[in-house]
Write a protein that holds these residues in place. Structure first.
Motif, PDB file in Angstrom:
ATOM      1  N   ARG A 160       9.457  19.628  71.674  1.00 13.50           N
ATOM      2  CA  ARG A 160       9.616  20.213  73.008  1.00 13.50           C
ATOM      3  C   ARG A 160      10.774  21.215  73.012  1.00 13.50           C
ATOM      4  O   ARG A 160      10.650  22.314  73.552  1.00 13.50           O
ATOM      5  CB  ARG A 160       9.854  19.098  74.027  1.00 13.50           C
ATOM      6  N   SER A 161      11.870  20.840  72.360  1.00 19.51           N
ATOM      7  CA  SER A 161      13.042  21.726  72.368  1.00 19.51           C
ATOM      8  C   SER A 161      12.760  23.004  71.583  1.00 19.51           C
ATOM      9  O   SER A 161      13.373  24.035  71.839  1.00 19.51           O
ATOM     10  CB  SER A 161      14.263  21.001  71.805  1.00 19.51           C
ATOM     11  N   ARG A 162      11.837  22.926  70.635  1.00 20.44           N
ATOM     12  CA  ARG A 162      11.478  24.123  69.860  1.00 20.44           C
ATOM     13  C   ARG A 162      10.198  24.779  70.376  1.00 20.44           C
ATOM     14  O   ARG A 162       9.653  25.671  69.734  1.00 20.44           O
ATOM     15  CB  ARG A 162      11.298  23.731  68.387  1.00 20.44           C
ATOM     16  N   ARG A 163       9.670  24.265  71.469  1.00 23.62           N
ATOM     17  CA  ARG A 163       8.443  24.790  72.075  1.00 23.62           C
ATOM     18  C   ARG A 163       7.267  24.801  71.091  1.00 23.62           C
ATOM     19  O   ARG A 163       6.514  25.770  71.012  1.00 23.62           O
ATOM     20  CB  ARG A 163       8.649  26.205  72.626  1.00 23.62           C
ATOM     21  N   LEU A 164       7.130  23.717  70.349  1.00 26.59           N
ATOM     22  CA  LEU A 164       6.036  23.598  69.387  1.00 26.59           C
ATOM     23  C   LEU A 164       4.926  22.740  69.973  1.00 26.59           C
ATOM     24  O   LEU A 164       5.197  21.682  70.550  1.00 26.59           O
ATOM     25  CB  LEU A 164       6.541  22.949  68.094  1.00 26.59           C
ATOM     26  N   LYS A 165       3.699  23.182  69.792  1.00 21.46           N
ATOM     27  CA  LYS A 165       2.527  22.393  70.177  1.00 21.46           C
ATOM     28  C   LYS A 165       1.919  21.802  68.912  1.00 21.46           C
ATOM     29  O   LYS A 165       1.914  22.449  67.851  1.00 21.46           O
ATOM     30  CB  LYS A 165       1.479  23.300  70.842  1.00 21.46           C
ATOM     31  N   LEU A 166       1.352  20.624  69.020  1.00 27.65           N
ATOM     32  CA  LEU A 166       0.784  20.014  67.815  1.00 27.65           C
ATOM     33  C   LEU A 166      -0.613  19.453  68.034  1.00 27.65           C
ATOM     34  O   LEU A 166      -1.045  19.215  69.176  1.00 27.65           O
ATOM     35  CB  LEU A 166       1.721  18.945  67.245  1.00 27.65           C
ATOM     36  N   ALA A 167      -1.284  19.265  66.897  1.00 31.62           N
ATOM     37  CA  ALA A 167      -2.610  18.645  66.874  1.00 31.62           C
ATOM     38  C   ALA A 167      -2.666  17.668  65.700  1.00 31.62           C
ATOM     39  O   ALA A 167      -1.804  17.690  64.825  1.00 31.62           O
ATOM     40  CB  ALA A 167      -3.702  19.700  66.727  1.00 31.62           C
ATOM     41  N   GLU A 204       1.246   7.861  73.819  1.00 34.31           N
ATOM     42  CA  GLU A 204       1.825   6.682  74.493  1.00 34.31           C
ATOM     43  C   GLU A 204       3.118   7.071  75.224  1.00 34.31           C
ATOM     44  O   GLU A 204       3.533   6.385  76.158  1.00 34.31           O
ATOM     45  CB  GLU A 204       2.111   5.594  73.442  1.00 34.31           C
ATOM     46  N   ILE A 205       3.717   8.174  74.794  1.00 37.19           N
ATOM     47  CA  ILE A 205       5.000   8.601  75.347  1.00 37.19           C
ATOM     48  C   ILE A 205       4.737   9.475  76.586  1.00 37.19           C
ATOM     49  O   ILE A 205       3.998  10.464  76.514  1.00 37.19           O
ATOM     50  CB  ILE A 205       5.803   9.424  74.308  1.00 37.19           C
ATOM     51  N   ALA A 206       5.342   9.122  77.713  1.00 34.27           N
ATOM     52  CA  ALA A 206       5.161   9.913  78.943  1.00 34.27           C
ATOM     53  C   ALA A 206       5.614  11.350  78.702  1.00 34.27           C
ATOM     54  O   ALA A 206       6.628  11.581  78.038  1.00 34.27           O
ATOM     55  CB  ALA A 206       5.954   9.288  80.075  1.00 34.27           C
ATOM     56  N   GLY A 207       4.857  12.285  79.211  1.00 33.70           N
ATOM     57  CA  GLY A 207       5.213  13.699  79.050  1.00 33.70           C
ATOM     58  C   GLY A 207       4.719  14.320  77.766  1.00 33.70           C
ATOM     59  O   GLY A 207       5.004  15.488  77.477  1.00 33.70           O
ATOM     60  N   SER A 208       3.927  13.572  76.986  1.00 36.72           N
ATOM     61  CA  SER A 208       3.467  14.073  75.689  1.00 36.72           C
ATOM     62  C   SER A 208       2.548  15.281  75.807  1.00 36.72           C
ATOM     63  O   SER A 208       2.381  16.025  74.837  1.00 36.72           O
ATOM     64  CB  SER A 208       2.772  12.957  74.908  1.00 36.72           C
ATOM     65  N   SER A 209       1.986  15.491  76.995  1.00 36.22           N
ATOM     66  CA  SER A 209       1.045  16.620  77.133  1.00 36.22           C
ATOM     67  C   SER A 209       1.749  17.973  77.010  1.00 36.22           C
ATOM     68  O   SER A 209       1.096  18.986  76.788  1.00 36.22           O
ATOM     69  CB  SER A 209       0.279  16.540  78.460  1.00 36.22           C
ATOM     70  N   ASP A 210       3.089  17.998  77.109  1.00 35.74           N
ATOM     71  CA  ASP A 210       3.845  19.231  76.803  1.00 35.74           C
ATOM     72  C   ASP A 210       3.669  19.658  75.357  1.00 35.74           C
ATOM     73  O   ASP A 210       3.860  20.828  75.025  1.00 35.74           O
ATOM     74  CB  ASP A 210       5.367  18.989  76.938  1.00 35.74           C
ATOM     75  N   VAL A 211       3.423  18.696  74.497  1.00 36.09           N
ATOM     76  CA  VAL A 211       3.476  18.931  73.047  1.00 36.09           C
ATOM     77  C   VAL A 211       2.105  18.713  72.390  1.00 36.09           C
ATOM     78  O   VAL A 211       1.671  19.500  71.558  1.00 36.09           O
ATOM     79  CB  VAL A 211       4.531  18.004  72.385  1.00 36.09           C
ATOM     80  N   VAL A 212       1.431  17.635  72.744  1.00 36.07           N
ATOM     81  CA  VAL A 212       0.164  17.280  72.098  1.00 36.07           C
ATOM     82  C   VAL A 212      -0.963  18.085  72.747  1.00 36.07           C
ATOM     83  O   VAL A 212      -1.218  17.944  73.946  1.00 36.07           O
ATOM     84  CB  VAL A 212      -0.135  15.774  72.227  1.00 36.07           C
ATOM     85  N   GLU A 213      -1.611  18.916  71.952  1.00 38.90           N
ATOM     86  CA  GLU A 213      -2.655  19.769  72.514  1.00 38.90           C
ATOM     87  C   GLU A 213      -4.021  19.083  72.407  1.00 38.90           C
ATOM     88  O   GLU A 213      -4.774  19.030  73.366  1.00 38.90           O
ATOM     89  CB  GLU A 213      -2.654  21.125  71.800  1.00 38.90           C
ATOM     90  N   ARG A 214      -4.337  18.583  71.238  1.00 41.13           N
ATOM     91  CA  ARG A 214      -5.605  17.865  71.037  1.00 41.13           C
ATOM     92  C   ARG A 214      -5.556  17.106  69.722  1.00 41.13           C
ATOM     93  O   ARG A 214      -4.667  17.301  68.911  1.00 41.13           O
ATOM     94  CB  ARG A 214      -6.797  18.834  71.021  1.00 41.13           C
ATOM     95  N   GLY A 215      -6.553  16.265  69.532  1.00 41.82           N
ATOM     96  CA  GLY A 215      -6.675  15.546  68.272  1.00 41.82           C
ATOM     97  C   GLY A 215      -8.124  15.546  67.817  1.00 41.82           C
ATOM     98  O   GLY A 215      -9.045  15.538  68.643  1.00 41.82           O
ATOM     99  N   PHE A 216      -8.296  15.588  66.512  1.00 41.43           N
ATOM    100  CA  PHE A 216      -9.636  15.536  65.921  1.00 41.43           C
ATOM    101  C   PHE A 216      -9.739  14.222  65.144  1.00 41.43           C
ATOM    102  O   PHE A 216      -8.954  14.004  64.213  1.00 41.43           O
ATOM    103  CB  PHE A 216      -9.839  16.681  64.938  1.00 41.43           C
ATOM    104  N   VAL A 217     -10.679  13.367  65.526  1.00 46.11           N
ATOM    105  CA  VAL A 217     -10.909  12.162  64.736  1.00 46.11           C
ATOM    106  C   VAL A 217     -12.121  12.460  63.862  1.00 46.11           C
ATOM    107  O   VAL A 217     -13.276  12.312  64.273  1.00 46.11           O
ATOM    108  CB  VAL A 217     -11.129  10.920  65.619  1.00 46.11           C
ATOM    109  N   THR A 218     -11.822  12.950  62.668  1.00 47.33           N
ATOM    110  CA  THR A 218     -12.880  13.437  61.766  1.00 47.33           C
ATOM    111  C   THR A 218     -13.259  12.309  60.817  1.00 47.33           C
ATOM    112  O   THR A 218     -12.892  12.300  59.656  1.00 47.33           O
ATOM    113  CB  THR A 218     -12.383  14.669  60.996  1.00 47.33           C
ATOM    114  N   TYR A 219     -14.026  11.361  61.372  1.00 47.21           N
ATOM    115  CA  TYR A 219     -14.326  10.153  60.604  1.00 47.21           C
ATOM    116  C   TYR A 219     -15.421  10.430  59.561  1.00 47.21           C
ATOM    117  O   TYR A 219     -15.294  10.029  58.425  1.00 47.21           O
ATOM    118  CB  TYR A 219     -14.738   9.047  61.572  1.00 47.21           C
TER     119      TYR A 219
END
Lengths: 164, 164
Positions: free
Chosen positions: A18-25, A41-56
């Motif tokens: 967040r402090s570095r303004r990085l988004k992640l996947a 699980e961490i409140a406010g994570s939507s600032d940082v977590v953009e999406r996830g791919f569960v490539t099973y």
């Protein structure tokens, strides 16, 4: 639900990003969504977590994060090459700064010659930086423990790339 | 890591799907990958779980599972309409038999007029069948509990559609 040490690591990582303004996947195979599940699980994570791919499945690895099917056919889904392709594909497809990938054999089945239960490959890509890769042999410690230790290492790699 | 009742429910669901040769996918927003993470905790889950979409951002909901951006703009990401679009989009994009979606406000922030913390919409789509929808107001019971109760209900919906 997640152990306190993982909650702490996730909280620190999100603050760092967040402090570095990085988004992640995330691009997860053997952890099946647990890395994304922990981070969110961490409140406010939507600032940082953009999406996830569960490539099973292998098809999901190709369709969602662009791993070439012929690469999987040649070296196998549990390999350095596929881990790198998953992480770099996730950065490109999600248009984020950083992405981590996890592909391994959580067990108890699934071992092949040269690829024992507990083998996990990780990669973490960051736009404009060199992708990092790690390989671990956790051994036959059980499916749950292999997955949790994999989540822990995935967070460490994200933290390394966030500070890169 | 997951409570025993959820492990049991996931084990039963996978057995039910396996016996009917059903493949499934997930489309998760507020649970952030936990439904997929739970299902893949069970050894042999790759017979059934094809992929998961962690559609945390609105862009991810549109790009990964085809929710129209104008629908999100009109009714909001936490809505019956978006939950249905996520589940139906996941079935179509992953080419699976069944998909469940979860979109809600886990809190502590994020409430808007008419949409309190703890509000979660769920949908479960099955190819050739009618999509089912559920709405829950779990209240301000805490972020973790909202997410865990959401995982539990998501599994119940998958089980209902598997037997449909």
């Amino acid at each position: 639900m997640f152990p306190p040490n993982l909650i702490d690591a996730a909280t620190r990582l999100l603050a760092e990003c967040r402090s570095r303004r990085l988004k992640l996947a995330t691009a997860e195979s053997c952890t099946g969504g647990l890395v994304a599940g922990l981070l969110t699980e961490i409140a406010g994570s939507s600032d940082v977590v953009e999406r996830g791919f569960v490539t099973y499945s292998n098809e999901a690895k190709s369709e969602l994060v662009g791993v070439p099917p012929e690469l999987i056919a040649r070296v196998g889904a549990v390999s350095e090459e596929v881990a790198r392709a998953m992480a770099e594909g996730a950065v490109a497809r999600a248009r984020v700064d950083i992405a981590v990938s996890v592909t391994g054999i959580a067990g108890p089945g699934g071992a092949t010659p040269g690829k024992p239960v507990g083998l996990v490959h990780f990669a973490c890509a960051r736009a404009g930086k060199t992708t990092i890769h790690e390989r671990r042999e956790f051994g036959e410690i059980g499916r749950g423990p292999v997955r949790l230790k994999s989540v822990e290492l995935a967070l460490q790699l994200l933290a390394r790339q966030a500070r890169a």
